[in-house]
Design an enzyme around this catalytic site. Structure first.
Site, PDB file in Angstrom:
ATOM      1  N   ARG A   1       0.854  -1.205   0.000  1.00  0.00           N
ATOM      2  CA  ARG A   1       0.000   0.000   0.000  1.00  0.00           C
ATOM      3  C   ARG A   1       0.884   1.246   0.000  1.00  0.00           C
ATOM      4  O   ARG A   1       1.839   1.328   0.763  1.00  0.00           O
ATOM      5  CB  ARG A   1      -0.868  -0.030   1.256  1.00  0.00           C
TER       6      ARG A   1
ATOM      7  N   ARG B   1      -1.251   7.221   9.544  1.00  0.00           N
ATOM      8  CA  ARG B   1      -1.187   6.668   8.178  1.00  0.00           C
ATOM      9  C   ARG B   1      -1.439   7.742   7.122  1.00  0.00           C
ATOM     10  O   ARG B   1      -1.522   8.924   7.448  1.00  0.00           O
ATOM     11  CB  ARG B   1      -2.223   5.559   8.078  1.00  0.00           C
TER      12      ARG B   1
ATOM     13  N   LYS C   1      -3.233   1.728  14.978  1.00  0.00           N
ATOM     14  CA  LYS C   1      -3.282   2.594  13.793  1.00  0.00           C
ATOM     15  C   LYS C   1      -3.922   3.938  14.133  1.00  0.00           C
ATOM     16  O   LYS C   1      -4.742   4.036  15.052  1.00  0.00           O
ATOM     17  CB  LYS C   1      -4.055   1.911  12.665  1.00  0.00           C
TER      18      LYS C   1
ATOM     19  N   CYS D   1     -15.304  -3.179   0.208  1.00  0.00           N
ATOM     20  CA  CYS D   1     -13.897  -3.417   0.547  1.00  0.00           C
ATOM     21  C   CYS D   1     -13.360  -4.559  -0.317  1.00  0.00           C
ATOM     22  O   CYS D   1     -14.115  -5.219  -1.031  1.00  0.00           O
ATOM     23  CB  CYS D   1     -13.766  -3.773   2.026  1.00  0.00           C
TER      24      CYS D   1
ATOM     25  N   CYS E   1     -16.156  -8.297   6.443  1.00  0.00           N
ATOM     26  CA  CYS E   1     -16.069  -8.609   7.875  1.00  0.00           C
ATOM     27  C   CYS E   1     -16.372  -7.327   8.632  1.00  0.00           C
ATOM     28  O   CYS E   1     -16.494  -6.258   8.023  1.00  0.00           O
ATOM     29  CB  CYS E   1     -14.681  -9.166   8.219  1.00  0.00           C
TER      30      CYS E   1
ATOM     31  N   CYS F   1     -13.761  -1.585   6.518  1.00  0.00           N
ATOM     32  CA  CYS F   1     -12.840  -0.884   5.617  1.00  0.00           C
ATOM     33  C   CYS F   1     -13.532  -0.015   4.566  1.00  0.00           C
ATOM     34  O   CYS F   1     -12.912   0.901   4.032  1.00  0.00           O
ATOM     35  CB  CYS F   1     -11.911  -1.880   4.941  1.00  0.00           C
TER      36      CYS F   1
HETATM   37 FE1  SRM Z   1      -8.837  -1.800   6.405  1.00  0.00          FE
HETATM   38  C1  SRM Z   1      -7.435  -4.362   8.078  1.00  0.00           C
HETATM   39  C2  SRM Z   1      -8.113  -3.218   3.467  1.00  0.00           C
HETATM   40  C3  SRM Z   1      -9.562   1.117   4.854  1.00  0.00           C
HETATM   41  C4  SRM Z   1     -10.481  -0.727   9.210  1.00  0.00           C
HETATM   42  N1  SRM Z   1      -7.874  -3.481   5.885  1.00  0.00           N
HETATM   43  C5  SRM Z   1      -7.325  -4.396   6.723  1.00  0.00           C
HETATM   44  C6  SRM Z   1      -6.507  -5.437   5.944  1.00  0.00           C
HETATM   45  C7  SRM Z   1      -5.096  -4.936   5.865  1.00  0.00           C
HETATM   46  C8  SRM Z   1      -6.608  -6.879   6.460  1.00  0.00           C
HETATM   47  C9  SRM Z   1      -5.579  -7.370   7.437  1.00  0.00           C
HETATM   48  O1  SRM Z   1      -5.324  -6.714   8.472  1.00  0.00           O
HETATM   49  O2  SRM Z   1      -5.023  -8.447   7.190  1.00  0.00           O
HETATM   50  C10 SRM Z   1      -7.224  -5.338   4.566  1.00  0.00           C
HETATM   51  C11 SRM Z   1      -6.394  -5.744   3.342  1.00  0.00           C
HETATM   52  C12 SRM Z   1      -7.297  -6.302   2.268  1.00  0.00           C
HETATM   53  C13 SRM Z   1      -6.624  -6.479   0.965  1.00  0.00           C
HETATM   54  O3  SRM Z   1      -6.492  -7.640   0.529  1.00  0.00           O
HETATM   55  O4  SRM Z   1      -6.268  -5.496   0.328  1.00  0.00           O
HETATM   56  C14 SRM Z   1      -7.751  -3.927   4.606  1.00  0.00           C
HETATM   57  N2  SRM Z   1      -8.728  -1.149   4.518  1.00  0.00           N
HETATM   58  C15 SRM Z   1      -8.510  -1.915   3.431  1.00  0.00           C
HETATM   59  C16 SRM Z   1      -8.769  -1.163   2.148  1.00  0.00           C
HETATM   60  C17 SRM Z   1      -7.851  -1.557   0.998  1.00  0.00           C
HETATM   61  C18 SRM Z   1     -10.240  -1.351   1.768  1.00  0.00           C
HETATM   62  C19 SRM Z   1     -10.641  -0.871   0.393  1.00  0.00           C
HETATM   63  O5  SRM Z   1     -11.431  -1.600  -0.190  1.00  0.00           O
HETATM   64  O6  SRM Z   1     -10.238   0.180  -0.051  1.00  0.00           O
HETATM   65  C20 SRM Z   1      -8.596   0.270   2.663  1.00  0.00           C
HETATM   66  C21 SRM Z   1      -7.170   0.740   2.584  1.00  0.00           C
HETATM   67  C22 SRM Z   1      -7.045   2.119   3.090  1.00  0.00           C
HETATM   68  C23 SRM Z   1      -5.683   2.731   2.915  1.00  0.00           C
HETATM   69  O7  SRM Z   1      -5.336   3.032   1.783  1.00  0.00           O
HETATM   70  O8  SRM Z   1      -5.017   2.957   3.926  1.00  0.00           O
HETATM   71  C24 SRM Z   1      -8.988   0.108   4.127  1.00  0.00           C
HETATM   72  N3  SRM Z   1      -9.762  -0.072   6.960  1.00  0.00           N
HETATM   73  C25 SRM Z   1     -10.059   0.972   6.130  1.00  0.00           C
HETATM   74  C26 SRM Z   1     -10.987   1.856   6.764  1.00  0.00           C
HETATM   75  C27 SRM Z   1     -11.610   3.098   6.149  1.00  0.00           C
HETATM   76  C28 SRM Z   1     -10.881   4.342   6.506  1.00  0.00           C
HETATM   77  O9  SRM Z   1      -9.817   4.315   7.131  1.00  0.00           O
HETATM   78  O10 SRM Z   1     -11.399   5.411   6.178  1.00  0.00           O
HETATM   79  C29 SRM Z   1     -11.274   1.311   8.006  1.00  0.00           C
HETATM   80  C30 SRM Z   1     -12.311   1.852   9.019  1.00  0.00           C
HETATM   81  C31 SRM Z   1     -11.857   3.041   9.750  1.00  0.00           C
HETATM   82  C32 SRM Z   1     -11.096   2.656  10.968  1.00  0.00           C
HETATM   83  O11 SRM Z   1      -9.893   2.424  10.861  1.00  0.00           O
HETATM   84  O12 SRM Z   1     -11.708   2.538  12.036  1.00  0.00           O
HETATM   85  C33 SRM Z   1     -10.487   0.107   8.122  1.00  0.00           C
HETATM   86  N4  SRM Z   1      -8.904  -2.413   8.339  1.00  0.00           N
HETATM   87  C34 SRM Z   1      -9.687  -1.879   9.313  1.00  0.00           C
HETATM   88  C35 SRM Z   1      -9.564  -2.675  10.508  1.00  0.00           C
HETATM   89  C36 SRM Z   1     -10.295  -2.440  11.850  1.00  0.00           C
HETATM   90  C37 SRM Z   1      -9.581  -1.481  12.719  1.00  0.00           C
HETATM   91  C38 SRM Z   1     -10.180  -1.378  14.087  1.00  0.00           C
HETATM   92  O13 SRM Z   1     -10.047  -0.330  14.726  1.00  0.00           O
HETATM   93  O14 SRM Z   1     -10.761  -2.343  14.576  1.00  0.00           O
HETATM   94  C39 SRM Z   1      -8.680  -3.737  10.190  1.00  0.00           C
HETATM   95  C40 SRM Z   1      -8.218  -4.875  11.112  1.00  0.00           C
HETATM   96  C41 SRM Z   1      -7.255  -4.434  12.163  1.00  0.00           C
HETATM   97  O15 SRM Z   1      -6.705  -3.339  12.135  1.00  0.00           O
HETATM   98  O16 SRM Z   1      -7.040  -5.235  13.073  1.00  0.00           O
HETATM   99  C42 SRM Z   1      -8.299  -3.549   8.812  1.00  0.00           C
HETATM  100 FE1  SF4 Z   2     -13.016  -6.127   4.093  1.00  0.00          FE
HETATM  101 FE2  SF4 Z   2     -12.715  -6.977   6.606  1.00  0.00          FE
HETATM  102 FE3  SF4 Z   2     -10.812  -7.397   4.848  1.00  0.00          FE
HETATM  103 FE4  SF4 Z   2     -11.312  -4.921   5.654  1.00  0.00          FE
HETATM  104  S1  SF4 Z   2     -10.511  -6.539   6.907  1.00  0.00           S
HETATM  105  S2  SF4 Z   2     -10.903  -5.604   3.535  1.00  0.00           S
HETATM  106  S3  SF4 Z   2     -13.543  -5.037   5.979  1.00  0.00           S
HETATM  107  S4  SF4 Z   2     -12.898  -8.219   4.755  1.00  0.00           S
END
Ligand code: SRM
Ligand code: SF4
Length: 579
Positions: free
Chosen positions: A73, A142, A207, A428, A473, A477
């Site tokens: 990323r 980030r 994060k 997502c 899930c 995201c």
């Molecule tokens: Fe996310 C984890 C994809 C925006 C909340 N997110 C992940 C991971 C890295 C899975 C992992 O930990 O193994 C996903 C990778 C999937 C893949 O195969 O690409 C993933 N997140 C994404 C993306 C690519 C979704 C998309 O379809 O665009 C977004 C990348 C953003 C970026 O460029 O940085 C993405 N993730 C978000 C957002 C939206 C935002 O930030 O505006 C959220 C919700 C806001 C927040 O953070 O509260 C988000 N992602 C999470 C979480 C839950 C965090 C929490 O507080 O519980 C996880 C899991 C974790 O961190 O444990 C996670």
């Molecule tokens: Fe989607 Fe959950 Fe994976 Fe984020 S962590 S990309 S919400 S399946």
């Protein structure tokens, strides 16, 4: 009794500023993976170890190692890149990744499917484009987002400048990134205050996400973010200062009510020149106050819930040395993008293109988005802006290029014209790359939208803008809990349905029905659509209607998210549906 620190705290502490054994692990040819501890550290460098989940069962049966590869990323503050950088990303995707570019919900690119052997070459290619992946993931501030809808150039310029300045100020200083990926010389780990003046050895508890918004566009979904700045302009459009927001977040876990999404609070107002100091103070309070014992309770939203907004504000003010001012009035009208051409103040024009769920690729026999955007990048002399809704803006187009760009858009099936529900839909990534996915998302939402559009058309709602977001899930995201319709994966083919979010992204939704499959999602929403068509008031948004007409309770904020769920007055609702 003091609680034990979370495992990741010890990994960070022992990592010598994010080095761990990453350099050694890259040379181990016996596996396509890296060690478990390094898997945590590599996130700070912008990477995740993943495996192809479509192939998992078959490979396990054949006793083969999982099909490991890395997701990479980028960090692109404000989502702005040049045509040359676009071309380089396109090249990397084709040479080392899965021949697609994934535009994310946080204004950047992701590559999927990069094997370990190609990691360093890929990272060097990213560096050659003057881009990096440092702090794109991990327990740090980030990628910083900035409103990208290009209607008011001056304010957007200020927003972008602030996003970039905050990103730079809060960037980890460790030389590990350069050493490991770019063959920089190893520099001995210095004193904490020299090496990481903001973060120290253990960085943040979790994060941390920052955005900058320019009303009336809430295209960065400020209420879902740890820290936000809202531009306050005077009558002439000049920047007066910023309202500061804190404590938003989406992630939760099914069946664990102590975890919940939360919308951010407005903390106060600051002058333009104070914004960076305020951002740094907020980050350091979270560094010192955040819960380092439980990662599910470590985000800023829980710190604020536990300590209270007033105590948090007092500590921020103590660190900056003066009180924040009263917040200034502001209002948002949507959290989506504005598609199509817009004339800018400087005589140039911007074209916002719709990219379904952010996946840029060529489909054999179908649209060739990847080739089309490459060919646009070859002739474009402005910039590209990635939006936080997974779309792209071909920005700053000079009048002499406009016709040629329009021709390429048409030739390659690029478009600004999706139907009303689709242009407000977001999914997502989920399967097959995301290790946490419980259900499909990106690969499923398009067909669900088609099915729902058929029902909307029957009720005369085909042209109505309704936000719909899906995640595989509960991590959130695609920010589903602030959409008017949210669908969150529960298990293969099964989703929880959330209703009642606001069209401008300012209100959380609430759980309406659990464990729905495709047909039951459509059947559950159909009577709701019918009632909306018949009973709504003039200009009443779908989410607002559902609350006023008592289909679902209003969620006031995070702690209230899990209360009073399900259809409100189900008998009344059923009666309405039947009539
Ligand atoms: Fe996310 C984890 C994809 C925006 C909340 N997110 C992940 C991971 C890295 C899975 C992992 O930990 O193994 C996903 C990778 C999937 C893949 O195969 O690409 C993933 N997140 C994404 C993306 C690519 C979704 C998309 O379809 O665009 C977004 C990348 C953003 C970026 O460029 O940085 C993405 N993730 C978000 C957002 C939206 C935002 O930030 O505006 C959220 C919700 C806001 C927040 O953070 O509260 C988000 N992602 C999470 C979480 C839950 C965090 C929490 O507080 O519980 C996880 C899991 C974790 O961190 O444990 C996670
Ligand atoms: Fe989607 Fe959950 Fe994976 Fe984020 S962590 S990309 S919400 S399946």
């Amino acid at each position: 009794m003091t609680k034990d620190l979370a495992r990741n705290e010890r990994i960070k502490e022992a990592s010598a500023y994010l080095r761990g054994t990453l350099a050694e692990g890259l040379t181990d040819v016996a596996t396509g993976a890296i060690s478990e501890d390094d898997q945590q550290l590599v996130k700070f460098h912008g990477m995740y170890l993943q495996d192809d989940r479509d192939l998992r069962a078959e490979r396990t049966k054949k006793k083969l190692e999982k099909a490991f590869s890395f997701m990479i990323r980028l960090r692109i503050p404000g989502g702005i890149c040049s045509p040359a950088q676009w071309l380089q990303m396109d090249r990397i995707a084709r040479d080392y990744a899965n021949e697609t570019l994934r535009l994310t919900t946080r204004q950047t690119f992701q590559f999927h499917g990069v094997i370990k052997n190609n990691l360093k070459t890929t990272m060097k290619a990213i560096d050659a484009a003057l881009l990096d992946t440092l702090a794109a993931c991990g327990d740090v501030n980030r990628n910083v987002l900035a409103s990208s809808n290009p209607h008011r150039s001056r304010a957007h310029h200020a927003a972008h400048e602030l996003a970039k300045a905050i990103s730079d100020r809060l960037l980890p200083r460790t030389p590990a990134y350069r050493e490991i990926w770019l063959d920089g010389e190893r520099i001995a780990g210095g004193e904490e205050e020299v090496t990481e003046p903001v973060y120290g050895r253990t960085y943040l508890p979790r994060k941390f996400k920052t955005v900058v918004a320019v009303p009336p566009d809430n295209d960065v979904d400020i209420f879902a973010q740890d820290l936000g700045f809202i531009a306050i302009l005077d009558r002439k459009g000049a920047l007066k200062g910023w309202n500061v927001t804190v404590g938003g977040g989406m992630g939760m876990t099914h069946g664990e009510p102590d975890t919940y999404p939360r919308t951010a609070d407005v903390l106060g107002f600051c002058k333009p020149q104070d914004a960076i100091a305020v951002a740094e103070a907020i980050v350091t309070v979270q560094r010192d106050w955040g819960d380092r014992t439980n990662r599910k309770h470590a985000r800023l939203k829980y710190t604020i819930e536990d300590r209270g907004l007033a105590a948090f504000r007092a500590e921020v003010e103590r660190r900056i040395g003066y009180p924040l001012r009263e917040p200034q009035p502001f209002s948002f009208d949507s959290n989506g993008d504005r598609y199509g051409w817009v004339e800018a103040e400087n005589g140039r024009a911007h074209l916002t293109l719709f990219i379904e769920n952010g996946r840029v690729r060529d489909i054999p026999g179908g649209p060739s988005l990847m080739t089309g955007l490459r060919r646009i990048a070859e002739i474009h002399d402005g910039e590209f802006r990635l939006t936080a809704n997974q779309n792209v803006i071909v920005a700053d187009v000079t009048p002499d290029r406009r016709n040629a760009i329009e021709a390429l858009v048409a030739e390659h099936g690029l478009t600004s014209e999706a139907t009303a529900l689709r242009r407000n839909a977001m999914a997502c990534v989920a399967l097959p790359t995301c290790g946490l996915a419980l259900a499909e998302s990106e690969r499923y939402l398009p067909s669900l939208v088609t099915a729902l559009e058929e029902r909307l058309a029957v009720h005369g709602l085909a042209e109505d803008e309704i936000t719909i977001r899906m995640t595989g899930c509960p991590n959130g995201c695609a920010r589903p809990y602030i959409a008017e319709i949210g669908l969150v994966g529960k298990g293969p083919g099964r989703y929880n349905l959330y209703l009642g979010g606001a069209f401008d992204g300012s209100r959380l939704s609430k759980l309406y029905a659990e464990d729905l499959e495709h047909d039951s999602i459509v059947a559950t929403l159909d009577p709701v659509f019918r009632a909306y068509a018949k009973e709504r008031r003039a200009n009443e948004r779908f989410g607002d209607f559902l609350i006023r007409a008592q289909w679902i309770a209003r969620t006031e904020n995070g702690r209230d998210f899990h209360a009073n769920t399900g259809p409100l007055k189900p008998a009344k609702a059923a009666e309405k549906a039947a009539s």
